[in-house]
Design a protein around this motif. Sequence first.
Motif, PDB file in Angstrom:
ATOM      1  N   PRO A 410      50.638 -40.123  37.852  1.00 49.13           N
ATOM      2  CA  PRO A 410      49.873 -41.791  38.241  1.00 49.13           C
ATOM      3  C   PRO A 410      51.732 -42.181  39.074  1.00 49.13           C
ATOM      4  O   PRO A 410      52.451 -42.182  38.370  1.00 49.13           O
ATOM      5  N   THR A 411      51.074 -42.391  39.949  1.00 48.01           N
ATOM      6  CA  THR A 411      53.017 -42.546  40.253  1.00 48.01           C
ATOM      7  C   THR A 411      53.232 -44.426  40.748  1.00 48.01           C
ATOM      8  O   THR A 411      54.295 -45.070  40.898  1.00 48.01           O
ATOM      9  N   ASN A 412      51.704 -44.741  40.060  1.00 50.61           N
ATOM     10  CA  ASN A 412      51.988 -46.997  39.578  1.00 50.61           C
ATOM     11  C   ASN A 412      50.810 -46.591  38.559  1.00 50.61           C
ATOM     12  O   ASN A 412      49.263 -46.672  39.383  1.00 50.61           O
ATOM     13  N   LEU A 413      50.634 -47.798  37.588  1.00 49.87           N
ATOM     14  CA  LEU A 413      49.436 -48.573  37.463  1.00 49.87           C
ATOM     15  C   LEU A 413      49.810 -49.617  36.889  1.00 49.87           C
ATOM     16  O   LEU A 413      50.489 -50.301  36.330  1.00 49.87           O
ATOM     17  N   LEU A 414      48.605 -50.421  37.354  1.00 44.07           N
ATOM     18  CA  LEU A 414      48.911 -51.898  37.918  1.00 44.07           C
ATOM     19  C   LEU A 414      47.771 -51.975  36.071  1.00 44.07           C
ATOM     20  O   LEU A 414      46.966 -51.910  36.691  1.00 44.07           O
ATOM     21  N   THR A 415      48.170 -52.921  35.928  1.00 43.54           N
ATOM     22  CA  THR A 415      47.042 -53.690  34.795  1.00 43.54           C
ATOM     23  C   THR A 415      46.403 -55.231  35.715  1.00 43.54           C
ATOM     24  O   THR A 415      47.073 -55.736  36.663  1.00 43.54           O
ATOM     25  N   LEU A 416      45.337 -55.165  35.988  1.00 43.48           N
ATOM     26  CA  LEU A 416      44.106 -55.734  36.354  1.00 43.48           C
ATOM     27  C   LEU A 416      44.213 -57.102  35.545  1.00 43.48           C
ATOM     28  O   LEU A 416      43.575 -57.103  34.017  1.00 43.48           O
ATOM     29  N   PRO A 417      43.315 -58.003  35.707  1.00 45.20           N
ATOM     30  CA  PRO A 417      43.455 -59.266  34.898  1.00 45.20           C
ATOM     31  C   PRO A 417      41.900 -59.451  34.619  1.00 45.20           C
ATOM     32  O   PRO A 417      41.876 -60.360  33.341  1.00 45.20           O
ATOM     33  N   ASP A 418      41.321 -58.701  34.827  1.00 45.46           N
ATOM     34  CA  ASP A 418      39.646 -58.880  34.360  1.00 45.46           C
ATOM     35  C   ASP A 418      39.300 -57.750  33.059  1.00 45.46           C
ATOM     36  O   ASP A 418      40.368 -56.389  33.199  1.00 45.46           O
ATOM     37  N   THR A 419      38.865 -57.982  32.078  1.00 46.10           N
ATOM     38  CA  THR A 419      38.757 -57.236  31.290  1.00 46.10           C
ATOM     39  C   THR A 419      37.115 -56.516  30.953  1.00 46.10           C
ATOM     40  O   THR A 419      36.305 -57.509  31.380  1.00 46.10           O
ATOM     41  N   PHE A 420      36.822 -55.790  29.917  1.00 39.97           N
ATOM     42  CA  PHE A 420      35.133 -55.477  29.283  1.00 39.97           C
ATOM     43  C   PHE A 420      35.426 -55.225  28.509  1.00 39.97           C
ATOM     44  O   PHE A 420      36.606 -54.055  27.432  1.00 39.97           O
ATOM     45  N   ALA A 421      34.752 -55.666  28.210  1.00 43.71           N
ATOM     46  CA  ALA A 421      34.056 -55.712  26.054  1.00 43.71           C
ATOM     47  C   ALA A 421      35.657 -55.498  25.426  1.00 43.71           C
ATOM     48  O   ALA A 421      35.403 -54.810  24.966  1.00 43.71           O
ATOM     49  N   SER A 422      36.492 -56.479  26.149  1.00 38.28           N
ATOM     50  CA  SER A 422      37.469 -56.904  25.130  1.00 38.28           C
ATOM     51  C   SER A 422      38.547 -55.791  25.761  1.00 38.28           C
ATOM     52  O   SER A 422      39.527 -55.872  25.109  1.00 38.28           O
ATOM     53  N   LEU A 423      38.361 -55.211  25.938  1.00 38.94           N
ATOM     54  CA  LEU A 423      39.145 -53.939  26.883  1.00 38.94           C
ATOM     55  C   LEU A 423      39.904 -54.005  27.575  1.00 38.94           C
ATOM     56  O   LEU A 423      39.694 -54.622  29.525  1.00 38.94           O
ATOM     57  N   PRO A 424      41.566 -53.954  27.806  1.00 40.58           N
ATOM     58  CA  PRO A 424      41.906 -53.772  28.996  1.00 40.58           C
ATOM     59  C   PRO A 424      41.897 -52.835  30.622  1.00 40.58           C
ATOM     60  O   PRO A 424      40.921 -51.777  30.243  1.00 40.58           O
ATOM     61  N   THR A 425      41.723 -53.321  31.523  1.00 39.85           N
ATOM     62  CA  THR A 425      41.197 -52.421  32.951  1.00 39.85           C
ATOM     63  C   THR A 425      42.520 -52.415  33.802  1.00 39.85           C
ATOM     64  O   THR A 425      43.400 -52.820  33.663  1.00 39.85           O
ATOM     65  N   TYR A 426      42.113 -51.027  34.057  1.00 39.46           N
ATOM     66  CA  TYR A 426      43.552 -51.015  35.408  1.00 39.46           C
ATOM     67  C   TYR A 426      43.539 -50.084  36.721  1.00 39.46           C
ATOM     68  O   TYR A 426      42.501 -49.726  36.725  1.00 39.46           O
ATOM     69  N   ARG A 427      44.505 -50.517  37.252  1.00 37.27           N
ATOM     70  CA  ARG A 427      43.966 -49.494  38.859  1.00 37.27           C
ATOM     71  C   ARG A 427      45.062 -48.382  39.245  1.00 37.27           C
ATOM     72  O   ARG A 427      46.508 -48.958  38.308  1.00 37.27           O
ATOM     73  N   ILE A 428      44.789 -47.051  38.972  1.00 39.46           N
ATOM     74  CA  ILE A 428      45.829 -46.263  38.777  1.00 39.46           C
ATOM     75  C   ILE A 428      45.999 -45.782  40.208  1.00 39.46           C
ATOM     76  O   ILE A 428      44.901 -45.411  40.977  1.00 39.46           O
ATOM     77  N   THR A 429      47.094 -45.345  41.136  1.00 39.27           N
ATOM     78  CA  THR A 429      47.754 -44.931  42.032  1.00 39.27           C
ATOM     79  C   THR A 429      47.654 -43.539  41.894  1.00 39.27           C
ATOM     80  O   THR A 429      48.801 -43.355  41.182  1.00 39.27           O
ATOM     81  N   LEU A 430      47.520 -42.400  42.435  1.00 40.51           N
ATOM     82  CA  LEU A 430      47.665 -41.229  42.799  1.00 40.51           C
ATOM     83  C   LEU A 430      48.590 -40.196  43.860  1.00 40.51           C
ATOM     84  O   LEU A 430      47.290 -40.433  45.238  1.00 40.51           O
ATOM     85  N   ASP A 431      49.111 -39.913  43.729  1.00 43.00           N
ATOM     86  CA  ASP A 431      49.813 -39.482  45.562  1.00 43.00           C
ATOM     87  C   ASP A 431      49.440 -37.454  46.083  1.00 43.00           C
ATOM     88  O   ASP A 431      49.081 -36.969  44.779  1.00 43.00           O
ATOM     89  N   LEU A 432      48.652 -37.589  46.832  1.00 41.44           N
ATOM     90  CA  LEU A 432      47.836 -36.744  47.190  1.00 41.44           C
ATOM     91  C   LEU A 432      48.330 -35.496  47.982  1.00 41.44           C
ATOM     92  O   LEU A 432      47.880 -34.308  48.663  1.00 41.44           O
ATOM     93  N   GLY A 433      50.297 -35.781  48.796  1.00 41.70           N
ATOM     94  CA  GLY A 433      50.717 -34.804  49.215  1.00 41.70           C
ATOM     95  C   GLY A 433      50.171 -34.949  50.330  1.00 41.70           C
ATOM     96  O   GLY A 433      50.799 -33.385  50.604  1.00 41.70           O
ATOM     97  N   ASN A 434      49.745 -35.751  51.399  1.00 45.39           N
ATOM     98  CA  ASN A 434      49.657 -35.599  52.561  1.00 45.39           C
ATOM     99  C   ASN A 434      48.665 -34.174  52.918  1.00 45.39           C
ATOM    100  O   ASN A 434      48.797 -33.633  53.910  1.00 45.39           O
ATOM    101  N   PHE A 435      47.967 -34.121  51.979  1.00 45.97           N
ATOM    102  CA  PHE A 435      46.941 -33.050  52.080  1.00 45.97           C
ATOM    103  C   PHE A 435      45.949 -32.889  53.094  1.00 45.97           C
ATOM    104  O   PHE A 435      44.646 -33.723  53.655  1.00 45.97           O
ATOM    105  N   GLU A 436      45.663 -32.358  54.441  1.00 48.43           N
ATOM    106  CA  GLU A 436      45.235 -31.860  55.890  1.00 48.43           C
ATOM    107  C   GLU A 436      44.227 -31.427  55.823  1.00 48.43           C
ATOM    108  O   GLU A 436      43.827 -30.276  54.875  1.00 48.43           O
ATOM    109  N   LEU A 437      42.406 -32.131  55.975  1.00 48.38           N
ATOM    110  CA  LEU A 437      41.720 -31.923  56.023  1.00 48.38           C
ATOM    111  C   LEU A 437      40.773 -31.497  57.650  1.00 48.38           C
ATOM    112  O   LEU A 437      41.380 -32.109  57.982  1.00 48.38           O
ATOM    113  N   PRO A 438      39.760 -30.047  57.029  1.00 45.16           N
ATOM    114  CA  PRO A 438      39.510 -29.975  58.916  1.00 45.16           C
ATOM    115  C   PRO A 438      39.174 -31.027  59.364  1.00 45.16           C
ATOM    116  O   PRO A 438      38.171 -32.272  58.919  1.00 45.16           O
TER     117      PRO A 438
END
Length: 595
Positions: A410-438
């Motif tokens: 992950p290039t970024n990990l953001l803790t989100l304000p809401d929870t699920f079943a008292s468990l923390p939730t997060y937003r993950i960002t992954l860098d895909l390196g400008n992969f070019e698609l057809p």
Amino acid sequence: MRKKLPLLLLAIMPLANFAQSANSKSSVHPKKQSVKINAKPSLSYAPAAYCMPVDLECNDGDLITNVTVAGINNTTTCSPNGYGDYTATQGQIQEGQSYPISVTVGDGWFERVSAWIDFNNNETFETEEFLGEIGSGSNMQVSTLTGNIAIPSTVTPGSYRLRVMVAATGSDNPAISDACYDESYGEVEDYTLVVAPVAPTGCLTATNGQYPAATFTPNCNGAVGNITTVAWLNEYSKVNVIAGTTYTFSTSVNTYFITIGNEAGTAVLASGTGSVTYTPTANGVVRFYSHLSSNCDGTSSSHTRSVKCGTPPPPPVEPDYGCDQTYSGVPDTAHNMTKNLASATYMVANDFFVPKESETYKLQSVKFDIVSQAAAGASDITSYDVKILADSGSNTPGTTVITTMTGVTPTNLLTLPDTFASLPTYRITLDLGNFELPVNAANDTKYWIAITGTSASQISSYWIGYKYTEGWVTSSNYQSADSGATWTQPVSTTTPGLHFDGMMMIDAECATAAVSEAGAKEVSFYPNPVKDILTINSKKTIETVHVYNIAGQKMPVPSKLVNGKLDMSKMAPGTYIISTILEGGKNESFKVIKK
């Protein structure tokens, strides 16, 4: 001997025609060899309220002495100026019914009785509101004239004015049809008729009491909520309701009789067979009764009592077919959570589109939401595998793997304000390196992006769910072709695990070709949407660039590109038109979205 002016006087009176209004006068219907002369000028005014006769004369026996209709039984004498306002006297009627009416008149000369009801409540008695003549007239003797008045089936609950008129018309003339007529001997009386709402009938008996004991609160999400699946007849359940919300109460047997009563069980609010719709006017509790029939019978026949309210959650946001694509809402077959077909590990996959207008399409990053049960939270999840898959053609990921990116940190990990079943939730960002698609120039191309945990300890306790506006929820129906029966794992409070949300946000860089009016592609540009710098390429030299907002206003930006770059960083978000003047004077324009 009555003293009335000879009819001969009419010959010396000027005749005038006036515009019709609520106070306009009908032609005179003289009594036998005599008529009452109106010496006052006749003026035409737009009425502000019901027209009131001001020049009728009823002290010569041309009067109403009794009106009986719909519960009204009113005995009167001659009214001042020939008008009696008895609108405080009310009669009860119902739509679609007919009511007998009797009007007793004096011993005037050839009396005829007319009646009107202002059904549209516009304070004017119109032609279609004339009820006709009551009876067939009298001849110089006290008479009771009878008839019937019909109430249209379209009349809504409310109060309506009834006008009754007696006039000395002469034996050869019809009854007066103008409710504002006042140039004769006679009298007018007004009354009020009330159409009351039909009180619902129902069954408030409950020999089997209340079940269940708790008051049921519907979710109002458009889904049917079962109050109980073991209901008995002659029994009720209590339901919390909200003012202004429409509720549909139903039983599993569509022939059972339903009654909705107030919380105390003393008043019927609505009733019907099989299903009843009711909209409360105040927050509170209602009783939901079920019986075998409207006879309030039945004992222990088991069935289901259900209630439905609200609307389903909105469908998923459709792909925007641009570079930035965000998917949110409840996943469906186009936003799937599925099983990794290549490695049999668990993954969550979302579809996205490469627009056919693109010249190049490069994936830059992906964001997704997770729930972590690991002791260290999301930081315990060190890397992910990313697969780009072709589409199966059936709105599910195909077996063809375009590329695999393993061990992406992950290039970024953001803790989100809401929870699920008292468990923390997060937003993950992954860098895909400008992969070019057809890019397929003929059609938008659907691909799937799949995220997979790489740790065996993480995968062993997978639970894949989704999140929308009401919070994190589970749903095996959206997890696999077999409804999750073979691989869905429950949430564990002891085993660390990774739980994916059904939302992904994909950032990409598009190079989109601009097409001139002639259709030739001379200019290409990227990215679109653009955050700061727009790159513009052309086969010919670009002489000048102008930028306009959607209203056609020219933006204060340099007219020359710097190394093929246009700085849009200081411009407000929105849609802009980029106009390029090429070498030789050719103009090509295209739209760009500024983020």
